[in-house]
Design a protein around this motif. Structure first.
Motif, PDB file in Angstrom:
ATOM      1  N   PHE A 261       0.838  -1.201   0.000  1.00 52.27           N
ATOM      2  CA  PHE A 261       0.000   0.000   0.000  1.00 52.27           C
ATOM      3  C   PHE A 261       0.872   1.249   0.000  1.00 52.27           C
ATOM      4  N   GLU A 262       1.907   1.253   0.826  1.00 53.90           N
ATOM      5  CA  GLU A 262       2.813   2.401   0.893  1.00 53.90           C
ATOM      6  C   GLU A 262       3.461   2.671  -0.454  1.00 53.90           C
ATOM      7  N   ASN A 263       3.877   1.632  -1.133  1.00 50.35           N
ATOM      8  CA  ASN A 263       4.540   1.814  -2.428  1.00 50.35           C
ATOM      9  C   ASN A 263       3.564   2.249  -3.513  1.00 50.35           C
ATOM     10  N   ARG A 264       2.375   1.676  -3.510  1.00 48.91           N
ATOM     11  CA  ARG A 264       1.400   2.015  -4.547  1.00 48.91           C
ATOM     12  C   ARG A 264       0.874   3.438  -4.396  1.00 48.91           C
ATOM     13  N   THR A 265       0.890   3.963  -3.186  1.00 46.65           N
ATOM     14  CA  THR A 265       0.447   5.349  -2.964  1.00 46.65           C
ATOM     15  C   THR A 265       1.596   6.348  -3.072  1.00 46.65           C
ATOM     16  N   ARG A 266       2.826   5.859  -3.250  1.00 47.02           N
ATOM     17  CA  ARG A 266       4.005   6.727  -3.194  1.00 47.02           C
ATOM     18  C   ARG A 266       3.975   7.848  -4.229  1.00 47.02           C
ATOM     19  N   ILE A 267       3.638   7.544  -5.486  1.00 48.05           N
ATOM     20  CA  ILE A 267       3.648   8.583  -6.523  1.00 48.05           C
ATOM     21  C   ILE A 267       2.620   9.665  -6.219  1.00 48.05           C
ATOM     22  N   LEU A 268       1.482   9.280  -5.681  1.00 50.12           N
ATOM     23  CA  LEU A 268       0.462  10.257  -5.319  1.00 50.12           C
ATOM     24  C   LEU A 268       0.941  11.117  -4.152  1.00 50.12           C
ATOM     25  N   VAL A 269       1.512  10.491  -3.146  1.00 50.92           N
ATOM     26  CA  VAL A 269       2.022  11.240  -1.992  1.00 50.92           C
ATOM     27  C   VAL A 269       3.110  12.221  -2.430  1.00 50.92           C
ATOM     28  N   GLU A 270       4.022  11.766  -3.266  1.00 46.62           N
ATOM     29  CA  GLU A 270       5.088  12.651  -3.739  1.00 46.62           C
ATOM     30  C   GLU A 270       4.525  13.832  -4.529  1.00 46.62           C
ATOM     31  N   THR A 271       3.491  13.573  -5.299  1.00 43.03           N
ATOM     32  CA  THR A 271       2.886  14.644  -6.094  1.00 43.03           C
ATOM     33  C   THR A 271       2.164  15.647  -5.211  1.00 43.03           C
ATOM     34  N   ILE A 272       1.417  15.159  -4.229  1.00 45.48           N
ATOM     35  CA  ILE A 272       0.746  16.068  -3.292  1.00 45.48           C
ATOM     36  C   ILE A 272       1.772  16.960  -2.608  1.00 45.48           C
ATOM     37  N   GLN A 273       2.861  16.363  -2.147  1.00 45.36           N
ATOM     38  CA  GLN A 273       3.896  17.140  -1.468  1.00 45.36           C
ATOM     39  C   GLN A 273       4.525  18.161  -2.410  1.00 45.36           C
ATOM     40  N   ALA A 274       4.765  17.762  -3.652  1.00 48.41           N
ATOM     41  CA  ALA A 274       5.386  18.665  -4.620  1.00 48.41           C
ATOM     42  C   ALA A 274       4.479  19.846  -4.946  1.00 48.41           C
ATOM     43  N   ILE A 275       3.187  19.589  -5.073  1.00 44.98           N
ATOM     44  CA  ILE A 275       2.235  20.662  -5.372  1.00 44.98           C
ATOM     45  C   ILE A 275       2.069  21.587  -4.173  1.00 44.98           C
ATOM     46  N   ARG A 276       1.914  20.991  -3.000  1.00 43.14           N
ATOM     47  CA  ARG A 276       1.719  21.802  -1.794  1.00 43.14           C
ATOM     48  C   ARG A 276       2.907  22.732  -1.561  1.00 43.14           C
ATOM     49  N   ALA A 277       4.089  22.290  -1.999  1.00 41.96           N
ATOM     50  CA  ALA A 277       5.303  23.082  -1.788  1.00 41.96           C
ATOM     51  C   ALA A 277       5.400  24.296  -2.704  1.00 41.96           C
ATOM     52  N   VAL A 278       4.649  24.306  -3.818  1.00 40.90           N
ATOM     53  CA  VAL A 278       4.803  25.399  -4.793  1.00 40.90           C
ATOM     54  C   VAL A 278       3.566  26.287  -4.903  1.00 40.90           C
ATOM     55  N   ILE A 279       2.485  25.948  -4.200  1.00 42.51           N
ATOM     56  CA  ILE A 279       1.296  26.795  -4.246  1.00 42.51           C
ATOM     57  C   ILE A 279       1.188  27.573  -2.942  1.00 42.51           C
ATOM     58  N   PRO A 280       0.447  28.678  -2.937  1.00 40.67           N
ATOM     59  CA  PRO A 280       0.313  29.464  -1.709  1.00 40.67           C
ATOM     60  C   PRO A 280      -0.265  28.648  -0.561  1.00 40.67           C
ATOM     61  N   GLU A 281       0.172  28.964   0.642  1.00 45.12           N
ATOM     62  CA  GLU A 281      -0.305  28.245   1.821  1.00 45.12           C
ATOM     63  C   GLU A 281      -1.813  28.355   1.959  1.00 45.12           C
ATOM     64  N   GLY A 282      -2.370  29.477   1.532  1.00 40.51           N
ATOM     65  CA  GLY A 282      -3.810  29.685   1.680  1.00 40.51           C
ATOM     66  C   GLY A 282      -4.646  29.111   0.558  1.00 40.51           C
ATOM     67  N   MET A 283      -4.025  28.426  -0.392  1.00 38.62           N
ATOM     68  CA  MET A 283      -4.755  27.871  -1.535  1.00 38.62           C
ATOM     69  C   MET A 283      -5.237  26.461  -1.230  1.00 38.62           C
ATOM     70  N   PRO A 284      -6.531  26.182  -1.391  1.00 36.43           N
ATOM     71  CA  PRO A 284      -7.042  24.833  -1.135  1.00 36.43           C
ATOM     72  C   PRO A 284      -6.555  23.823  -2.160  1.00 36.43           C
ATOM     73  N   LEU A 285      -6.336  22.603  -1.688  1.00 36.56           N
ATOM     74  CA  LEU A 285      -5.941  21.489  -2.542  1.00 36.56           C
ATOM     75  C   LEU A 285      -6.926  20.349  -2.331  1.00 36.56           C
TER      76      LEU A 285
END
Length: 460
Positions: A261-285
């Motif tokens: 489960f951890e491995n299959r969700t890894r690409i999604l988790v990495e993408t969420i982290q990458a997006i959250r890091a480049v958008i404003p803190e106040g922007m909903p995801l």
């Protein structure tokens, strides 16, 4: 003429459009306190506020240029359609699935955001949506093995016509990708040599491909911010690329992106982290998932396991810590073998949304839940987000809905709402004024657009 008599324009847009007296779809000041259902109350998410709880879900339109300098860019068609939903009171209007890479589009005529050249057209659509008092959203996506297909009206003219799109028509048959590769991994299981096949066989993404892909998701998110978008949604549902990685049916990799489960969700988790890091803190995801593949009772599911509601609950519990604000609960789409008739199960996804919401509440985890799927009626919409609403008795031809809603109540505690917001798609295509009709049927006195005041529904 007094200053109050001036027909003021909306500031910040390069053309004149009147400022509404009151934002459409919000209760008029004359509405009695306590008379407004939750459906028509604001919802604050980070630094944004939805004027009500009704969201226009992303809807594929296959209406952008497939080639040339305007490839993947939104057009006036999108202003005409999406803008009308905003004008008529929707709180948040999503632009359809938008490819983060050229080969991430479902069809050559789907929008993209892999290039800065696509920003101005998106900004034009976003600006108009916001000028009408709504928020603008975009669903970023990658279709994976379901890409390089044709618009449905082309493929459905004759059932013998393939859905595949060839290079000469703007397709990319040699660059369809997925977690797995080879003829046996096409969506319909048919090899490229079979002329009756509807989907191209994918090639397998390697780890370097995945690293670049995650970076492209983040780059597309930055472009969305530049275009003035208010909300970003990650598409991980309906058998598209991230769903393909999540499911043990379509992900049988032996590296760090497959297996557990951890491995299959890894690409999604990495993408969420990458997006959250480049958008404003106040922007909903937001994140859209298929909460179940409906494969549990199939040979595929019994052989490999499948992505099911329990898997979705595990993922949902991870999301608040990753910076996701709302989980958009859909289902299905990863295999033709799925077993459910969605059009005979009107509240099938809402019940799952209620269960996920209940499980999160038990652990005091803060994640908003969005319900989507065949929401068409006023009472149905109201009851999904109302405290104790699922227990409300429905009338006449809604008896079957009442039975399903009652089942959902058993999954919630203390009459909790089944969801925090609703996402509606097809019904807006039938009725762009659906928000206004729902308010009228519920007896809620909401504001109408200035230009439509003389034709508003009579008071009940």
């Amino acid at each position: 003429m007094a200053a109050s008599d001036v027909n003021k324009g909306v500031p910040g847009v390069p053309y004149f459009t009147p400022q509404h007296l009151i934002s459409p779809g919000t209760p008029n000041p004359s509405a009695k306190p306590g008379s407004v259902p939750t459906l028509f109350t604001p919802l604050k998410i980070r630094d944004t506020t939805l004027r009500n709880r009704i969201i226009v879900a992303p809807m594929c339109q296959y209406s952008t240029a497939a080639t040339g300098s305007e490839i993947g860019a939104l057009t006036d068609y999108h202003i005409a359609t999406l803008g009308h939903y905003a004008l008529k009171g929707s709180a948040l209007v999503f632009v359809e699935a938008t490819g983060v890479q050229p080969n991430g589009r479902i069809s050559p005529n789907c929008p993209g955001l892999w290039s800065d050249a696509q920003i101005p057209a998106l900004r034009r659509v976003s600006d108009f949506i916001k000028s009408q008092g709504a928020l603008s959203g975009i669903q970023l996506a990658h279709a994976g093995r379901k890409s390089s297909t044709a618009a449905p009206w082309l493929s459905s003219k004759d059932r013998k016509v393939s859905l595949r799109t060839q290079k000469e028509n703007g397709g990319w048959p040699d660059n369809v990708v997925g977690p797995m590769g080879g003829d046996e991994w096409s969506w319909d299981g048919k090899p490229n040599s079979d002329p009756t096949g509807g989907f191209w066989a994918p090639r397998q993404l390697n780890e370097q491909d995945i690293k670049e892909l995650v970076g492209d998701w983040a780059s597309a998110a930055k472009r969305a911010v530049q275009a003035g978008i208010d909300v970003i949604e990650i598409h991980a549902a309906h058998g598209y690329l991230f769903h393909q990685f999540l499911s043990p049916v379509t992900n049988q990799r032996s590296d760090k992106y497959g297996g557990s489960f951890e491995n299959r969700t890894r690409i999604l988790v990495e993408t969420i982290q990458a997006i959250r890091a480049v958008i404003p803190e106040g922007m909903p995801l937001f994140l859209r998932i298929s909460s179940t593949e409906w494969l549990e009772d199939t040979d595929l599911g019994k052989k490999f396991g499948s992505w099911d509601v329990e898997s979705s609950i595990l993922l949902a519990k991870m999301l608040p810590g990753l910076g996701v604000d709302l989980l958009d609960v859909s289902s299905g789409g990863n295999a033709g073998a799925q077993k459910i008739n969605m059009f005979e199960s009107k509240d099938y996804q809402t019940r799952i949304a209620a269960r996920i919401r209940s499980e999160l509440k038990k652990e005091n985890l803060k994640l908003l839940i969005g319900a989507v799927g065949l929401i068409t009626e006023a009472d149905q919409a109201r009851d999904i987000v109302e405290e104790g609403g699922a227990a409300r008795k429905l009338n006449g031809n809604e008896v079957e809905i009442a039975k399903e809603a009652a089942a959902a109540v058993k999954m919630t505690e203390g009459g909790e709402p089944m969801a925090d917001a609703i996402l509606v798609a097809r019904q807006f295509m039938r009725e762009p004024e659906w928000v206004l009709r729902v308010a009228w049927q519920l007896g809620v006195d909401v504001a109408w657009p200035n230009q439509f005041l003389r034709v508003r529904f009579p008071k009940l």
